[in-house]
Design an enzyme around this catalytic site. Structure first.
Site, PDB file in Angstrom:
ATOM      1  N   GLY A 149       1.020  -1.319   4.311  1.00  0.00           N
ATOM      2  CA  GLY A 149       1.477   0.005   3.913  1.00  0.00           C
ATOM      3  C   GLY A 149       2.282   0.715   4.973  1.00  0.00           C
ATOM      4  O   GLY A 149       3.485   0.884   4.855  1.00  0.00           O
ATOM      5  N   HIS A 150       1.618   1.134   6.056  1.00  0.00           N
ATOM      6  CA  HIS A 150       2.258   1.987   7.058  1.00  0.00           C
ATOM      7  C   HIS A 150       3.549   1.375   7.600  1.00  0.00           C
ATOM      8  O   HIS A 150       4.603   2.028   7.606  1.00  0.00           O
ATOM      9  CB  HIS A 150       1.289   2.259   8.204  1.00  0.00           C
ATOM     10  CG  HIS A 150       1.853   3.154   9.257  1.00  0.00           C
ATOM     11  ND1 HIS A 150       1.900   4.528   9.126  1.00  0.00           N
ATOM     12  CD2 HIS A 150       2.420   2.871  10.457  1.00  0.00           C
ATOM     13  CE1 HIS A 150       2.457   5.058  10.200  1.00  0.00           C
ATOM     14  NE2 HIS A 150       2.780   4.077  11.025  1.00  0.00           N
ATOM     15  N   THR A 205      -7.995   6.294   9.336  1.00  0.00           N
ATOM     16  CA  THR A 205      -7.634   5.032   8.699  1.00  0.00           C
ATOM     17  C   THR A 205      -8.770   4.040   8.916  1.00  0.00           C
ATOM     18  O   THR A 205      -9.644   4.262   9.769  1.00  0.00           O
ATOM     19  CB  THR A 205      -6.322   4.470   9.285  1.00  0.00           C
ATOM     20  OG1 THR A 205      -5.926   3.290   8.547  1.00  0.00           O
ATOM     21  CG2 THR A 205      -6.474   4.108  10.756  1.00  0.00           C
ATOM     22  N   ARG A 233      -9.195   8.639  -1.060  1.00  0.00           N
ATOM     23  CA  ARG A 233     -10.290   9.141  -0.233  1.00  0.00           C
ATOM     24  C   ARG A 233     -10.856  10.418  -0.860  1.00  0.00           C
ATOM     25  O   ARG A 233     -10.174  11.083  -1.637  1.00  0.00           O
ATOM     26  CB  ARG A 233      -9.803   9.400   1.194  1.00  0.00           C
ATOM     27  CG  ARG A 233      -9.379   8.121   1.911  1.00  0.00           C
ATOM     28  CD  ARG A 233      -8.827   8.427   3.295  1.00  0.00           C
ATOM     29  NE  ARG A 233      -8.350   7.211   3.959  1.00  0.00           N
ATOM     30  CZ  ARG A 233      -9.088   6.401   4.706  1.00  0.00           C
ATOM     31  NH1 ARG A 233     -10.359   6.701   4.903  1.00  0.00           N
ATOM     32  NH2 ARG A 233      -8.579   5.322   5.258  1.00  0.00           N
ATOM     33  N   HIS A 253      -3.964  -4.619   7.913  1.00  0.00           N
ATOM     34  CA  HIS A 253      -4.019  -3.577   8.940  1.00  0.00           C
ATOM     35  C   HIS A 253      -3.103  -3.954  10.104  1.00  0.00           C
ATOM     36  O   HIS A 253      -3.335  -4.916  10.814  1.00  0.00           O
ATOM     37  CB  HIS A 253      -5.425  -3.305   9.462  1.00  0.00           C
ATOM     38  CG  HIS A 253      -5.568  -1.896   9.987  1.00  0.00           C
ATOM     39  ND1 HIS A 253      -5.925  -0.832   9.191  1.00  0.00           N
ATOM     40  CD2 HIS A 253      -5.349  -1.370  11.207  1.00  0.00           C
ATOM     41  CE1 HIS A 253      -5.947   0.276   9.909  1.00  0.00           C
ATOM     42  NE2 HIS A 253      -5.585  -0.021  11.146  1.00  0.00           N
ATOM     43  N   ASP A 254      -2.067  -3.153  10.281  1.00  0.00           N
ATOM     44  CA  ASP A 254      -1.092  -3.281  11.368  1.00  0.00           C
ATOM     45  C   ASP A 254      -0.265  -4.561  11.309  1.00  0.00           C
ATOM     46  O   ASP A 254       0.338  -4.959  12.311  1.00  0.00           O
ATOM     47  CB  ASP A 254      -1.771  -3.156  12.732  1.00  0.00           C
ATOM     48  CG  ASP A 254      -2.097  -1.710  13.079  1.00  0.00           C
ATOM     49  OD1 ASP A 254      -1.791  -0.813  12.262  1.00  0.00           O
ATOM     50  OD2 ASP A 254      -2.651  -1.469  14.156  1.00  0.00           O
ATOM     51  N   ASN A 313       0.855  -1.185   0.000  1.00  0.00           N
ATOM     52  CA  ASN A 313       0.000   0.000   0.000  1.00  0.00           C
ATOM     53  C   ASN A 313       0.893   1.239   0.000  1.00  0.00           C
ATOM     54  O   ASN A 313       1.683   1.440   0.921  1.00  0.00           O
ATOM     55  CB  ASN A 313      -0.908  -0.018   1.241  1.00  0.00           C
ATOM     56  CG  ASN A 313      -1.927   1.105   1.243  1.00  0.00           C
ATOM     57  OD1 ASN A 313      -1.617   2.243   0.896  1.00  0.00           O
ATOM     58  ND2 ASN A 313      -3.141   0.796   1.652  1.00  0.00           N
ATOM     59  N   HIS A 350      -4.123  11.766   0.528  1.00  0.00           N
ATOM     60  CA  HIS A 350      -2.926  11.030   0.100  1.00  0.00           C
ATOM     61  C   HIS A 350      -3.054  10.684  -1.377  1.00  0.00           C
ATOM     62  O   HIS A 350      -2.660  11.471  -2.220  1.00  0.00           O
ATOM     63  CB  HIS A 350      -2.627   9.819   0.999  1.00  0.00           C
ATOM     64  CG  HIS A 350      -3.825   9.108   1.544  1.00  0.00           C
ATOM     65  ND1 HIS A 350      -4.747   8.471   0.752  1.00  0.00           N
ATOM     66  CD2 HIS A 350      -4.224   8.924   2.827  1.00  0.00           C
ATOM     67  CE1 HIS A 350      -5.672   7.914   1.513  1.00  0.00           C
ATOM     68  NE2 HIS A 350      -5.392   8.167   2.774  1.00  0.00           N
ATOM     69  N   HIS A 395      -5.610   3.544  -1.613  1.00  0.00           N
ATOM     70  CA  HIS A 395      -6.903   3.835  -0.995  1.00  0.00           C
ATOM     71  C   HIS A 395      -7.194   5.319  -1.196  1.00  0.00           C
ATOM     72  O   HIS A 395      -6.896   6.144  -0.329  1.00  0.00           O
ATOM     73  CB  HIS A 395      -6.862   3.490   0.494  1.00  0.00           C
ATOM     74  CG  HIS A 395      -8.184   3.632   1.185  1.00  0.00           C
ATOM     75  ND1 HIS A 395      -8.519   2.893   2.299  1.00  0.00           N
ATOM     76  CD2 HIS A 395      -9.260   4.424   0.933  1.00  0.00           C
ATOM     77  CE1 HIS A 395      -9.727   3.231   2.704  1.00  0.00           C
ATOM     78  NE2 HIS A 395     -10.198   4.154   1.891  1.00  0.00           N
ATOM     79  N   GLU A 412      -8.774   0.233  -2.760  1.00  0.00           N
ATOM     80  CA  GLU A 412      -9.646   0.172  -1.592  1.00  0.00           C
ATOM     81  C   GLU A 412     -10.470   1.453  -1.498  1.00  0.00           C
ATOM     82  O   GLU A 412     -10.025   2.515  -1.933  1.00  0.00           O
ATOM     83  CB  GLU A 412      -8.822   0.057  -0.300  1.00  0.00           C
ATOM     84  CG  GLU A 412      -7.966  -1.168  -0.195  1.00  0.00           C
ATOM     85  CD  GLU A 412      -7.181  -1.180   1.098  1.00  0.00           C
ATOM     86  OE1 GLU A 412      -7.143  -0.140   1.792  1.00  0.00           O
ATOM     87  OE2 GLU A 412      -6.602  -2.225   1.424  1.00  0.00           O
TER      88      GLU A 412
END
Length: 238
Positions: A213-214, A100, A45, A190-191, A7, A50, A43, A70
């Site tokens: 991603g993060h 998020t 938005r 996620h995470d 991501n 971003h 993703h 997404e």
């Protein structure tokens, strides 16, 4: 083999903080693929904080692996995805102001809405995935809505993993078994990071894809992008 989709939202966040085109999200996507990523996730938005709409159209022709978009299925989002035709679309229940994604769909409550949207994507050959928790009902109604896959929301696993990995992963194993029994594919995200990814993979080796991603972009600040992608790939092969 479980695929690694990178991501690149955080790259766009950094770019947008100064304006201009540095860092260049298109070049980063090219580099991620060159370094071994199996796909690229974005993703977009509504506020374009971003990934922008222009990014979506710029990225589509250069991605050679798999393109996953997404987002919340607003009419604008649906029309954009249909025009771009990524390999996969992942539907998340985010509100406009959410920082998020932090919850899965109430697929029972929104079953009819999701079913109609999924039909639109399927009509043009786009694989569909719904972001869900590990709750049995959420997965069952995702299947009833017609999803090709579900993406398990893994923040609860990541939070509990530090103290008790076995207890943390068990609801996800149960959810993964249910998903498979219903004939759907399985993604997760996620995470997830270099500390907890391999344990999840070893307990659910039939995962189709993880989207990260993060943590991955943060690791790249220290290890470099190429080394980081290689390390994540190792987590999905050992």
């Amino acid at each position: 083999m479980t695929k690694l989709s990178v991501n690149i939202n955080k790259v766009a966040t950094l770019r947008n903080s100064r304006g201009g085109i540095v860092p260049n999200v298109v070049q980063v996507a090219i580099d991620c693929e060159r370094f071994g990523a199996d796909g690229i996730t974005i993703h977009p938005r509504p506020d374009e904080r971003h990934i922008t709409r222009q990014d979506v159209y710029d990225l589509r022709p250069i991605i050679k692996t798999e393109f996953n978009i997404e987002g919340f299925p607003s009419r604008e989002f649906v029309d954009m995805v249909i025009s771009v035709k990524p390999h996969q679309v992942t539907l998340v229940p985010d509100t406009i102001e959410q920082l998020t994604s932090n919850a899965g769909w109430d697929t029972k409550k929104h079953c009819d809405f999701l079913s109609e949207i999924l039909d639109e994507f399927k009509a043009v050959g786009i694989r569909t995935s719904i972001f869900v928790s590990t709750e049995k009902e959420a997965i069952e109604y995702a299947a009833k809505a017609g999803a090709d896959r579900v993406e398990l929301y893994t923040e609860p696993y990541a939070l509990k993993y530090v103290k008790n990995p076995e207890r943390a992963v068990q609801p996800f194993v149960d959810a993964a078994k249910l998903t498979r029994s219903l004939g759907m594919g399985l993604n997760a995200g996620h995470d997830l990071d270099l500390n907890n990814l391999n344990y999840l993979y070893n307990n659910i080796p039939w995962l189709d894809e993880v989207s990260i991603g993060h943590a991955l972009i943060s690791n790249a600040l220290y290890l470099g992008l190429e080394k980081t992608i290689q390390e994540y790939k190792k987590c999905l092969s050992e």
